[in-house]
Design a protein around this motif. Structure first.
Motif, PDB file in Angstrom:
ATOM      1  N   ALA A  26      22.464 -53.173 -81.403  1.00  0.00           N
ATOM      2  CA  ALA A  26      23.031 -53.352 -80.065  1.00  0.00           C
ATOM      3  C   ALA A  26      22.535 -54.660 -79.475  1.00  0.00           C
ATOM      4  N   ALA A  27      23.400 -55.364 -78.739  1.00  0.00           N
ATOM      5  CA  ALA A  27      23.020 -56.613 -78.079  1.00  0.00           C
ATOM      6  C   ALA A  27      23.780 -56.709 -76.763  1.00  0.00           C
ATOM      7  N   GLU A  28      23.129 -57.292 -75.753  1.00  0.00           N
ATOM      8  CA  GLU A  28      23.754 -57.346 -74.431  1.00  0.00           C
ATOM      9  C   GLU A  28      23.195 -58.501 -73.615  1.00  0.00           C
ATOM     10  N   VAL A  29      24.076 -59.119 -72.837  1.00  0.00           N
ATOM     11  CA  VAL A  29      23.671 -60.033 -71.775  1.00  0.00           C
ATOM     12  C   VAL A  29      24.097 -59.384 -70.464  1.00  0.00           C
ATOM     13  N   PHE A  30      23.167 -59.298 -69.510  1.00  0.00           N
ATOM     14  CA  PHE A  30      23.501 -58.697 -68.222  1.00  0.00           C
ATOM     15  C   PHE A  30      22.927 -59.542 -67.089  1.00  0.00           C
ATOM     16  N   GLY A  31      23.527 -59.400 -65.911  1.00  0.00           N
ATOM     17  CA  GLY A  31      23.080 -60.206 -64.791  1.00  0.00           C
ATOM     18  C   GLY A  31      23.253 -59.513 -63.457  1.00  0.00           C
ATOM     19  N   TYR A  32      22.363 -59.846 -62.527  1.00  0.00           N
ATOM     20  CA  TYR A  32      22.424 -59.398 -61.145  1.00  0.00           C
ATOM     21  C   TYR A  32      22.500 -60.642 -60.268  1.00  0.00           C
ATOM     22  N   PRO A  33      23.667 -60.991 -59.754  1.00  0.00           N
ATOM     23  CA  PRO A  33      23.762 -62.169 -58.888  1.00  0.00           C
ATOM     24  C   PRO A  33      22.821 -62.059 -57.690  1.00  0.00           C
ATOM     25  N   GLY A  34      22.403 -63.221 -57.160  1.00  0.00           N
ATOM     26  CA  GLY A  34      21.484 -63.253 -56.037  1.00  0.00           C
ATOM     27  C   GLY A  34      22.018 -62.513 -54.823  1.00  0.00           C
ATOM     28  N   THR A  35      21.123 -61.955 -54.028  1.00  0.00           N
ATOM     29  CA  THR A  35      21.486 -61.207 -52.825  1.00  0.00           C
ATOM     30  C   THR A  35      20.865 -61.870 -51.601  1.00  0.00           C
ATOM     31  N   SER A  36      21.397 -61.518 -50.419  1.00  0.00           N
ATOM     32  CA  SER A  36      20.942 -62.126 -49.170  1.00  0.00           C
ATOM     33  C   SER A  36      20.304 -61.078 -48.270  1.00  0.00           C
ATOM     34  N   GLY A  37      19.798 -61.514 -47.125  1.00  0.00           N
ATOM     35  CA  GLY A  37      19.175 -60.611 -46.178  1.00  0.00           C
ATOM     36  C   GLY A  37      17.677 -60.523 -46.381  1.00  0.00           C
ATOM     37  N   PRO A  38      16.971 -59.725 -45.545  1.00  0.00           N
ATOM     38  CA  PRO A  38      15.504 -59.617 -45.641  1.00  0.00           C
ATOM     39  C   PRO A  38      15.018 -59.150 -47.007  1.00  0.00           C
ATOM     40  N   GLY A  39      15.779 -58.272 -47.635  1.00  0.00           N
ATOM     41  CA  GLY A  39      15.395 -57.771 -48.955  1.00  0.00           C
ATOM     42  C   GLY A  39      16.070 -58.491 -50.095  1.00  0.00           C
ATOM     43  N   GLY A  40      16.684 -59.644 -49.813  1.00  0.00           N
ATOM     44  CA  GLY A  40      17.412 -60.377 -50.842  1.00  0.00           C
ATOM     45  C   GLY A  40      16.520 -60.891 -51.952  1.00  0.00           C
ATOM     46  N   ALA A  41      17.135 -61.192 -53.082  1.00  0.00           N
ATOM     47  CA  ALA A  41      16.391 -61.669 -54.251  1.00  0.00           C
ATOM     48  C   ALA A  41      17.237 -62.693 -54.993  1.00  0.00           C
ATOM     49  N   PRO A  42      16.597 -63.593 -55.746  1.00  0.00           N
ATOM     50  CA  PRO A  42      17.340 -64.580 -56.539  1.00  0.00           C
ATOM     51  C   PRO A  42      18.052 -63.915 -57.706  1.00  0.00           C
ATOM     52  N   PRO A  43      18.983 -64.618 -58.348  1.00  0.00           N
ATOM     53  CA  PRO A  43      19.734 -64.021 -59.464  1.00  0.00           C
ATOM     54  C   PRO A  43      18.839 -63.713 -60.661  1.00  0.00           C
ATOM     55  N   VAL A  44      19.287 -62.729 -61.432  1.00  0.00           N
ATOM     56  CA  VAL A  44      18.588 -62.311 -62.647  1.00  0.00           C
ATOM     57  C   VAL A  44      19.588 -62.286 -63.800  1.00  0.00           C
TER      58      VAL A  44
END
Length: 295
Positions: A216-234
């Motif tokens: 099994a192989a995979e590329v996955f991502g979480y685009p960056g979010t905004s607001g007080p709890g925001g985080a950069p992309p992963v």
């Protein structure tokens, strides 16, 4: 269900932990890209969704129950690490419907201090819309609800309920199985711990290696979010083998590597077990279950 509902973020960030339990439906820790063959389906054969973040569009046969469990360990610096233990119970409710119930445990250790507890729980319903769309292939939609059962102050929960919608496309190209996921999550609360809005995308594949061994192989991502709890992309890359011990039992192991923002390399392992039939039905599963094999 790593998996799983989407919009989650890999730990260590406190605000990411709860949504990572959502990724069990679609997420984290772990889910397996499905691989199907043309043979007549066996309702007692396992249909692994782990270890990839992606899930497949297929459903467990009506009346049958399957469980997935595993672990993921990620080093977070010289003096800290984290272990996630996702569990997913899958029940076939109808020819095109599957219920997922996904509790999870989380253990964190930092500077000699260890904390262990449950994370947010996910309840999801997978609906297989079609089996032969011209471009999408087998296509399913998976709405889900995240329940705030984890301790937000300890980094194991969001502190608010969340809702998710996941679109799933599964296709075969010769011996290779490909799963594409795209998801959106909306959380309640003020957004100080977990972002109110988040998204996820995944591209996963599985193919036979030899006999009962597949990869099994995979590329996955979480685009960056905004607001007080925001985080950069992963963005991260997951890969590893699977072993079909018997049709109803599949093992997996491997590692997830950082591409952007994921952090240290994580190792995982787990099992998918089709336990058996809860009630009698003549309906079959939506595909030939199990990872690909060389025959």
């Amino acid at each position: 269900m790593r998996r799983r509902c989407e919009g989650s973020r890999p730990y260590p960030a406190t605000r990411r932990t709860s949504v990572a339990s959502l990724a069990l439906a679609a997420s984290l820790v772990a889910r397996y890209a499905a691989a199907q063959g043309p043979a007549a389906p066996d309702p007692h054969a396992a249909q692994p969704e782990r270890p990839t973040v992606a899930t497949h569009a297929y459903t467990v046969a009506p009346g049958w129950v399957e469980i997935e469990a595993g672990f993921q360990r990620q080093q977070q610096g010289a003096l800290a690490d984290r272990i996630a233990v996702p569990i997913v119970l899958k029940i076939g409710l109808g020819p095109r419907l599957q219920l997922d119930i996904a509790p999870a445990m989380d253990r964190s250790a930092e500077n000699g201090r260890i904390q262990t507890g449950i994370t947010d729980m996910l309840v999801a319903m997978k609906w297989r819309v079609t089996d032969a769309a011209p471009i999408l292939g087998t296509f399913a939609i998976q709405p889900a609800v995240s329940l705030p059962t984890g301790d937000a102050n300890a980094g194991r929960g969001s502190g608010a309920a969340g809702m998710n919608i996941l679109a799933i496309s599964s296709r075969r190209f010769g011996p290779v199985s490909v799963d594409l996921n795209a998801g959106y999550t909306r959380f309640g609360g003020d957004g100080s711990i977990t972002p109110k809005n988040s998204t996820v995308w995944t591209v996963a594949a599985a193919f036979p290696i030899a006999g009962r061994v597949a990869w099994a192989a995979e590329v996955f991502g979480y685009p960056g979010t905004s607001g007080p709890g925001g985080a950069p992309p992963v963005v991260a890359f997951l890969t590893g083998p699977t072993l079909t011990v018997r049709p109803s039992l599949v093992l997996d192991a491997g590692a997830t590597f950082d591409v952007e923002g994921f952090g240290g390399t994580a190792v995982y392992g787990g099992v998918t077990w089709n336990i058996g039939r809860l009630w009698r039905t003549s309906a079959l599963p939506s595909r030939r279950a199990g990872p690909p094999t060389v025959r």
